[in-house]
Design a protein around this motif. Structure first.
Motif, PDB file in Angstrom:
ATOM      1  N   LYS A 165      28.800  -0.418 -18.086  1.00  0.00           N
ATOM      2  CA  LYS A 165      27.820  -0.033 -17.981  1.00  0.00           C
ATOM      3  C   LYS A 165      27.130  -0.312 -16.760  1.00  0.00           C
ATOM      4  O   LYS A 165      26.590   0.713 -16.014  1.00  0.00           O
ATOM      5  N   TYR A 202      16.172   1.785  -9.928  1.00  0.00           N
ATOM      6  CA  TYR A 202      16.003   1.193  -8.758  1.00  0.00           C
ATOM      7  C   TYR A 202      17.282   1.416  -7.817  1.00  0.00           C
ATOM      8  O   TYR A 202      16.856   1.496  -6.584  1.00  0.00           O
ATOM      9  N   PRO A 214      11.239  -9.358 -10.980  1.00  0.00           N
ATOM     10  CA  PRO A 214      10.693  -8.966  -9.674  1.00  0.00           C
ATOM     11  C   PRO A 214      11.684  -8.291  -8.988  1.00  0.00           C
ATOM     12  O   PRO A 214      12.860  -8.220  -9.130  1.00  0.00           O
ATOM     13  N   ILE A 215      11.254  -7.314  -7.678  1.00  0.00           N
ATOM     14  CA  ILE A 215      12.435  -6.589  -6.911  1.00  0.00           C
ATOM     15  C   ILE A 215      12.092  -7.065  -5.565  1.00  0.00           C
ATOM     16  O   ILE A 215      12.475  -6.153  -4.469  1.00  0.00           O
ATOM     17  N   ASP A 216      11.316  -8.064  -5.194  1.00  0.00           N
ATOM     18  CA  ASP A 216      11.036  -8.357  -3.895  1.00  0.00           C
ATOM     19  C   ASP A 216      12.369  -8.789  -3.053  1.00  0.00           C
ATOM     20  O   ASP A 216      12.422  -8.234  -1.821  1.00  0.00           O
ATOM     21  N   GLN A 217      13.567  -9.024  -3.768  1.00  0.00           N
ATOM     22  CA  GLN A 217      14.717  -9.168  -2.656  1.00  0.00           C
ATOM     23  C   GLN A 217      15.295  -7.692  -2.237  1.00  0.00           C
ATOM     24  O   GLN A 217      15.757  -7.505  -1.350  1.00  0.00           O
ATOM     25  N   SER A 270      21.023 -12.052  -6.649  1.00  0.00           N
ATOM     26  CA  SER A 270      20.674 -10.764  -7.596  1.00  0.00           C
ATOM     27  C   SER A 270      21.776  -9.841  -7.327  1.00  0.00           C
ATOM     28  O   SER A 270      22.005  -9.365  -6.188  1.00  0.00           O
ATOM     29  N   VAL A 271      22.256  -9.353  -8.263  1.00  0.00           N
ATOM     30  CA  VAL A 271      23.053  -8.245  -8.573  1.00  0.00           C
ATOM     31  C   VAL A 271      22.507  -7.027  -8.258  1.00  0.00           C
ATOM     32  O   VAL A 271      22.853  -6.416  -7.349  1.00  0.00           O
ATOM     33  N   GLY A 272      21.188  -6.618  -8.513  1.00  0.00           N
ATOM     34  CA  GLY A 272      20.410  -5.483  -8.247  1.00  0.00           C
ATOM     35  C   GLY A 272      20.353  -5.376  -6.764  1.00  0.00           C
ATOM     36  O   GLY A 272      20.665  -4.402  -6.313  1.00  0.00           O
ATOM     37  N   ASP A 305      24.146 -12.074 -20.247  1.00  0.00           N
ATOM     38  CA  ASP A 305      24.103 -11.060 -21.124  1.00  0.00           C
ATOM     39  C   ASP A 305      24.987 -11.241 -22.260  1.00  0.00           C
ATOM     40  O   ASP A 305      25.284 -10.379 -23.168  1.00  0.00           O
ATOM     41  N   VAL A 345      19.132 -17.615 -15.793  1.00  0.00           N
ATOM     42  CA  VAL A 345      18.641 -16.412 -15.172  1.00  0.00           C
ATOM     43  C   VAL A 345      17.557 -15.885 -15.190  1.00  0.00           C
ATOM     44  O   VAL A 345      16.749 -15.608 -14.360  1.00  0.00           O
ATOM     45  N   TRP A 346      17.053 -15.599 -16.623  1.00  0.00           N
ATOM     46  CA  TRP A 346      15.838 -14.580 -17.161  1.00  0.00           C
ATOM     47  C   TRP A 346      14.733 -15.677 -17.874  1.00  0.00           C
ATOM     48  O   TRP A 346      15.213 -16.737 -18.549  1.00  0.00           O
ATOM     49  N   ARG A 378      20.959  -6.638 -25.613  1.00  0.00           N
ATOM     50  CA  ARG A 378      21.995  -7.641 -25.999  1.00  0.00           C
ATOM     51  C   ARG A 378      21.580  -8.382 -27.154  1.00  0.00           C
ATOM     52  O   ARG A 378      22.427  -8.887 -27.931  1.00  0.00           O
TER      53      ARG A 378
HETATM   54  C1  EPZ Z   1      21.610  -7.053 -13.531  1.00  0.00           C
HETATM   55  O1  EPZ Z   1      19.969  -6.867 -13.739  1.00  0.00           O
HETATM   56  C2  EPZ Z   1      21.982  -6.665 -15.105  1.00  0.00           C
HETATM   57  N1  EPZ Z   1      21.295  -5.124 -15.295  1.00  0.00           N
HETATM   58  C3  EPZ Z   1      21.344  -7.166 -16.121  1.00  0.00           C
HETATM   59  O2  EPZ Z   1      21.632  -6.793 -17.353  1.00  0.00           O
HETATM   60  C4  EPZ Z   1      21.732  -8.823 -15.971  1.00  0.00           C
HETATM   61  O3  EPZ Z   1      21.410  -9.683 -16.730  1.00  0.00           O
HETATM   62  C5  EPZ Z   1      21.637  -9.186 -14.562  1.00  0.00           C
HETATM   63  O4  EPZ Z   1      22.166  -8.403 -13.497  1.00  0.00           O
HETATM   64  C6  EPZ Z   1      22.179 -10.754 -14.391  1.00  0.00           C
HETATM   65  O5  EPZ Z   1      23.421 -10.743 -14.339  1.00  0.00           O
HETATM   66  C7  EPZ Z   1      21.978  -4.241 -14.372  1.00  0.00           C
HETATM   67  O6  EPZ Z   1      23.045  -4.299 -13.795  1.00  0.00           O
HETATM   68  C8  EPZ Z   1      21.409  -2.637 -14.948  1.00  0.00           C
HETATM   69  P1  EPZ Z   1      19.132  -9.680 -10.900  1.00  0.00           P
HETATM   70  P2  EPZ Z   1      19.405  -7.355 -12.336  1.00  0.00           P
HETATM   71  O7  EPZ Z   1      18.560  -9.031  -9.958  1.00  0.00           O
HETATM   72  O8  EPZ Z   1      20.344  -6.863 -11.297  1.00  0.00           O
HETATM   73  C9  EPZ Z   1      15.608 -12.597  -9.998  1.00  0.00           C
HETATM   74  C10 EPZ Z   1      21.603  -5.869 -19.391  1.00  0.00           C
HETATM   75  O9  EPZ Z   1      21.710  -6.314 -20.573  1.00  0.00           O
HETATM   76  N2  EPZ Z   1      15.268 -11.797  -8.955  1.00  0.00           N
HETATM   77  O10 EPZ Z   1      20.585 -10.341 -10.807  1.00  0.00           O
HETATM   78  O11 EPZ Z   1      17.950  -6.686 -12.499  1.00  0.00           O
HETATM   79  C11 EPZ Z   1      15.734 -12.081 -11.486  1.00  0.00           C
HETATM   80  O12 EPZ Z   1      13.993 -12.251 -11.924  1.00  0.00           O
HETATM   81  C12 EPZ Z   1      21.067  -6.222 -18.192  1.00  0.00           C
HETATM   82  O13 EPZ Z   1      22.750  -4.997 -19.338  1.00  0.00           O
HETATM   83  C13 EPZ Z   1      14.104 -11.905  -8.058  1.00  0.00           C
HETATM   84  O14 EPZ Z   1      13.541 -13.056  -7.976  1.00  0.00           O
HETATM   85  O15 EPZ Z   1      19.222  -8.552 -12.334  1.00  0.00           O
HETATM   86  C14 EPZ Z   1      16.247 -12.892 -12.129  1.00  0.00           C
HETATM   87  O16 EPZ Z   1      15.856 -14.221 -12.481  1.00  0.00           O
HETATM   88  C15 EPZ Z   1      19.718  -7.094 -18.645  1.00  0.00           C
HETATM   89  N3  EPZ Z   1      13.773 -11.045  -7.279  1.00  0.00           N
HETATM   90  C16 EPZ Z   1      17.432 -13.263 -11.172  1.00  0.00           C
HETATM   91  O17 EPZ Z   1      16.985 -12.899  -9.869  1.00  0.00           O
HETATM   92  C17 EPZ Z   1      14.623  -9.846  -6.880  1.00  0.00           C
HETATM   93  O18 EPZ Z   1      14.197  -9.048  -5.953  1.00  0.00           O
HETATM   94  C18 EPZ Z   1      18.827 -12.274 -11.300  1.00  0.00           C
HETATM   95  O19 EPZ Z   1      18.467 -10.986 -11.344  1.00  0.00           O
HETATM   96  C19 EPZ Z   1      15.802  -9.516  -8.012  1.00  0.00           C
HETATM   97  C20 EPZ Z   1      15.902 -10.475  -8.937  1.00  0.00           C
END
Ligand code: EPZ
Length: 417
Positions: free
Chosen positions: A22, A95, A122-125, A162-164, A304, A326-327, A370
């Motif tokens: 996914k 995003y 957040p999406i600051d990164q 951050s993955v995203g 997850d 992570v969350w 999840r």
């Molecule tokens: C991806 O989310 C996944 N979603 C999530 O899966 C998964 O839990 C997560 O990566 C961690 O593996 C998708 O791929 C669509 P992150 P993402 O940016 O990319 C912080 C599921 O159930 N952060 O890696 O949004 C954030 O708050 C979903 O399939 C910032 O501070 O996660 C978190 O604590 C749920 N600033 C940590 O980083 C930012 O700009 C990791 O988030 C971005 C993130």
């Protein structure tokens, strides 16, 4: 509205085929915008999140033909760089339209994303990355607006892994001028998958899967055909269900190295895990031993998978602690599982679980994607009848989940509420 009715307590046996990932698919489908032409992507899971992403593509004039598990995307006739809010707020991955549209058209207008409620997201990164590449980015009336005359490669250090943000910066940077270096990048298998897809379109990305990714900008990308990797989280969910029901399951079409954080934990708990080339067999005959889990970015234990893992820990011998790193708020499902007899308490970012002999069937509601998967695993593990409500969350991310469990001997039916 639909619900599952599950008669639990039967060990799962047999073979299950894992669908495409996914979290790769929801990035790779919008990434196809960058080619400005035709891409064919196979092994796409038929789930609501991939359909939602395709709806967004169609809304901006991109041709989408989804047949079986293959999607044919023709982005030559794009009409707009504005994504409507009612489409974007159905999931988090909307995003990725910012990175893809900005990368190709130097402009994107995408409403802030939706997705599971698991704390502040957040999406600051992401924004820091786009700005570093030279884009002007501002959020107004809930819309992320990004615009640039040109994008120029640079060094971007992510303050959090951050993955995203890693994927979004790769999308924006692959057609920028010069070299972009992402430091402290995420190393998840789907980050590597997206980089491989972009390279198949002619991008020049090296280092994906390590914490330094180098992207040399190219002026054109071309059509390609690509098949996405198996879903690490779906595979893990079936591995855990095999163990929690004390069954014997061959989880097929997986990449065993992606499963190592889970495989190691299951072995620690006394489960037999046999790795094949593209498959993993999980055999569990006896009550498992307690263990501790700390969620971390890859190759750490995936956040997850901590929810289905709570079910297995809940029926293991002894006390286990899950620490969610992570969350900030990912234990809402624990209260639901307590209805089934889970003996657990949440303290801040930890859940302390005292294993019980068995869970008992109850009525529960999926609180997010999840969590929903965990409730299905718990219902199959518990003695007696359970009802799992709010399937819309589960249907966002698991292809044919009940059919796959039925193939393994699970007694689960989907009925209208
Ligand atoms: C991806 O989310 C996944 N979603 C999530 O899966 C998964 O839990 C997560 O990566 C961690 O593996 C998708 O791929 C669509 P992150 P993402 O940016 O990319 C912080 C599921 O159930 N952060 O890696 O949004 C954030 O708050 C979903 O399939 C910032 O501070 O996660 C978190 O604590 C749920 N600033 C940590 O980083 C930012 O700009 C990791 O988030 C971005 C993130």
């Amino acid at each position: 509205m639909e619900k599952f009715i599950v008669h639990g307590g039967t060990p799962l046996h047999g073979r299950v085929k894992i669908s495409g990932a996914k979290n790769s698919a929801v990035a790779i489908i919008p990434a196809a915008i960058l080619s400005g032409s035709r891409c064919v992507v196979s092994n796409i899971p038929r789930i609501n999140d991939t359909i939602y992403i395709m709806d967004m593509l169609e809304n901006i004039g991109i041709g989408v033909d989804f047949k079986g598990n293959t999607v044919y995307i023709d982005s030559s006739g794009i009409k707009s760089t504005y994504i409507p809010a009612n489409l974007a707020n159905r999931l988090r991955a909307s995003y990725y339209f910012v990175g893809a549209l900005l990368g190709r058209y130097k402009e994107a207008h995408v409403p802030l994303p939706g997705g599971c409620n698991i704390g502040v997201r957040p999406i600051d990164q992401h924004i820091k990355g786009f700005r570093s590449l030279g884009a002007e980015v501002y959020i107004e009336h809930g819309i992320i607006n990004a615009k640039a005359d040109k994008l120029v490669g640079t060094n971007i250090y992510l303050d959090v892994v951050s993955v995203g943000a890693t994927i979004n910066i790769m999308l924006a940077a692959c057609m920028a001028e010069g070299m972009t270096v992402i430091e402290n990048a995420a190393k998840e298998p789907h980050v590597v998958d997206v980089a491989n897809f972009l390279n198949a379109m002619g991008a020049s990305i090296r280092g994906a899967g390590t914490d330094v990714i180098k992207i040399k900008g190219v002026s054109e990308l071309k059509p390609c055909e690509y098949s996405i990797i198996p879903d690490q989280i779906e595979a893990g969910t079936f591995m855990i269900a095999a163990a929690s029901t004390r069954g014997d399951v061959l989880v097929d079409d997986v990449i065993p190295t992606h499963m190592e954080p889970l495989t190691a934990k299951l072995r620690e708990m006394g489960v037999t895990v046999e790795e094949g080339e593209n498959s993993i067999r999980v055999v569990c005959k006896e009550r498992t031993k307690a263990t501790d889990i700390k969620t971390l970015p890859y190759p750490g234990f995936p956040t997850d998978l901590q929810q289905p893992m709570a079910v297995l820990l809940g029926v293991s011998r002894g006390t286990s602690i899950i620490t969610e790193n992570v969350w900030e708020s990912r234990f809402k499902y624990i209260d639901e599982l307590k209805r089934m007899g889970l003996n657990a308490k949440v303290e801040g970012r930890s859940a302390i679980i005292e294993g019980v002999e068995s869970l008992s069937g109850a009525e529960v509601s999926a609180t997010d994607l999840r969590a929903g998967a965990a409730m299905v695993v718990a219902a199959l593990t518990a003695k007696g009848v359970s009802e799992v409500h709010n399937l819309k969350h589960i249907d966002r991310g698991y292809e044919s989940i009940e059919k796959k469990f039925i193939q393994l001997g699970g007694d689960i039916v989907r009925v209208k509420e």
